[in-house]
Motif scaffolding. Structure first.
Motif, PDB file in Angstrom:
ATOM      1  N   ARG A  29     -28.647 -26.556  40.882  1.00  0.00           N
ATOM      2  CA  ARG A  29     -28.704 -25.970  39.544  1.00  0.00           C
ATOM      3  C   ARG A  29     -27.767 -26.719  38.609  1.00  0.00           C
ATOM      4  N   ILE A  30     -28.256 -27.005  37.427  1.00  0.00           N
ATOM      5  CA  ILE A  30     -27.452 -27.749  36.475  1.00  0.00           C
ATOM      6  C   ILE A  30     -26.284 -26.892  35.993  1.00  0.00           C
ATOM      7  N   VAL A  31     -25.111 -27.484  35.957  1.00  0.00           N
ATOM      8  CA  VAL A  31     -23.887 -26.795  35.555  1.00  0.00           C
ATOM      9  C   VAL A  31     -23.456 -27.232  34.163  1.00  0.00           C
ATOM     10  N   GLN A  32     -23.464 -28.533  33.923  1.00  0.00           N
ATOM     11  CA  GLN A  32     -23.099 -29.039  32.608  1.00  0.00           C
ATOM     12  C   GLN A  32     -23.682 -30.431  32.424  1.00  0.00           C
ATOM     13  N   ILE A  46     -23.122 -29.601  26.945  1.00  0.00           N
ATOM     14  CA  ILE A  46     -23.736 -28.307  27.248  1.00  0.00           C
ATOM     15  C   ILE A  46     -23.207 -27.810  28.587  1.00  0.00           C
ATOM     16  N   ARG A  47     -22.770 -26.547  28.606  1.00  0.00           N
ATOM     17  CA  ARG A  47     -22.424 -25.876  29.857  1.00  0.00           C
ATOM     18  C   ARG A  47     -23.450 -24.771  30.078  1.00  0.00           C
ATOM     19  N   ARG A  53     -29.751 -21.113  31.583  1.00  0.00           N
ATOM     20  CA  ARG A  53     -29.750 -21.286  30.133  1.00  0.00           C
ATOM     21  C   ARG A  53     -28.384 -21.792  29.672  1.00  0.00           C
ATOM     22  N   PRO A  54     -28.346 -22.475  28.534  1.00  0.00           N
ATOM     23  CA  PRO A  54     -27.042 -22.907  28.019  1.00  0.00           C
ATOM     24  C   PRO A  54     -26.129 -21.712  27.750  1.00  0.00           C
ATOM     25  N   ARG A  70     -20.849 -23.304  20.179  1.00  0.00           N
ATOM     26  CA  ARG A  70     -21.628 -22.064  20.243  1.00  0.00           C
ATOM     27  C   ARG A  70     -21.630 -21.528  21.668  1.00  0.00           C
ATOM     28  N   HIS A  71     -21.368 -20.226  21.790  1.00  0.00           N
ATOM     29  CA  HIS A  71     -21.404 -19.548  23.085  1.00  0.00           C
ATOM     30  C   HIS A  71     -22.574 -18.571  23.101  1.00  0.00           C
ATOM     31  N   TYR A  72     -23.227 -18.446  24.274  1.00  0.00           N
ATOM     32  CA  TYR A  72     -24.420 -17.617  24.405  1.00  0.00           C
ATOM     33  C   TYR A  72     -24.269 -16.653  25.576  1.00  0.00           C
TER      34      TYR A  72
END
Length: 233
Positions: A29-32, A46-47, A53-54, A70-72
């Motif tokens: 899984r992509i982390v950053q 992007i983290r 999702r980002p 931006r935080h999500y």
């Protein structure tokens, strides 16, 4: 964690080394992801959260956040938009809850500086608090959901210092007091909506020194709380 790097260009001997990286966990899984320049993140970064999702989008410079970040939440909703300079908040930081604007704060070199504005659930301004070097300084004003001023407070070095006042929805004064270094000092008054005194007391260094008297709207005294006895007596 495993890095999956792909070169973006081929630098000459004197130029910087630039690569685009995607960092993944043991499950793939992509982390950053972002661009590395001479081994540090620079540019878009992007983290990602556990949902894939980002969780954060940022601009980096020399390995530190620099520009808008931006935080999500896990559903992809924005929860914070903040300005950074050299890794610390510098500028405006805005917070959201379920797409609703919650507050907008001003920062300077990582510390609160200037007005912070808080919003009620109906979108109106609930409070405006002034800061200097991370501490409340000057006047703070609190509002009703209909926009009426409900309270004014004065601060110095994050402590109440100076006049405070409360107000009824219609604008009449409901309370008056004075603070010094965070403690009540001098006359304290509460009022009926008609403007008649409901309660009166006198304080020194936060301690009641004259009886706290309560009155009917007609002016008759209905009760009194005596000052505390000096210690040792």
């Amino acid at each position: 964690m495993t890095d999956m790097d792909s070169p973006t260009d081929t630098p000459d001997a004197a130029g910087p080394t630039e690569i685009t990286v995607e960092e993944r966990d043991a499950h793939g899984r992509i982390v950053q992801s972002g661009r590395l320049v001479d081994g540090v993140f620079d540019g878009d970064f992007i983290r990602y959260g556990e949902t894939g999702r980002p969780a954060m989008r940022a601009r980096m410079r020399g390995g530190a956040m620099h520009g808008e970040t931006r935080h999500y939440d896990d559903d992809g909703n924005i929860v914070q938009v903040a300005d950074y300079a050299n890794g610390v908040m510098h500028g405006t930081s805005t917070f959201y809850m379920q797409a609703r604007l919650v507050c907008r704060m001003s920062y300077r070199a990582g510390e609160l500086e200037g007005p912070s504005v808080y919003f009620a659930t109906n979108g109106t301004v609930a409070a405006v608090v002034q800061y200097r070097a991370g501490k409340r300084e000057g006047e703070s004003v609190f509002y009703s959901p209909h926009g009426a001023v409900l309270r004014r407070e004065t601060y110095a070095a994050d402590r109440l210092h100076g006049p405070t006042a409360g107000f009824f929805e219609g604008g009449a004064v409901s309370e008056q007091a004075f603070f010094k270094d965070g403690l009540l000092e001098g006359e304290f008054l509460r009022f009926f909506p008609s403007g008649k005194v409901m309660q009166r007391g006198v304080y020194h260094q936060g301690v009641l020194v004259e009886p706290l008297r309560t009155f009917s709207e007609g002016g008759k005294e209905t009760g009194a709380i005596p000052p505390p006895k000096p210690q040792g007596r």
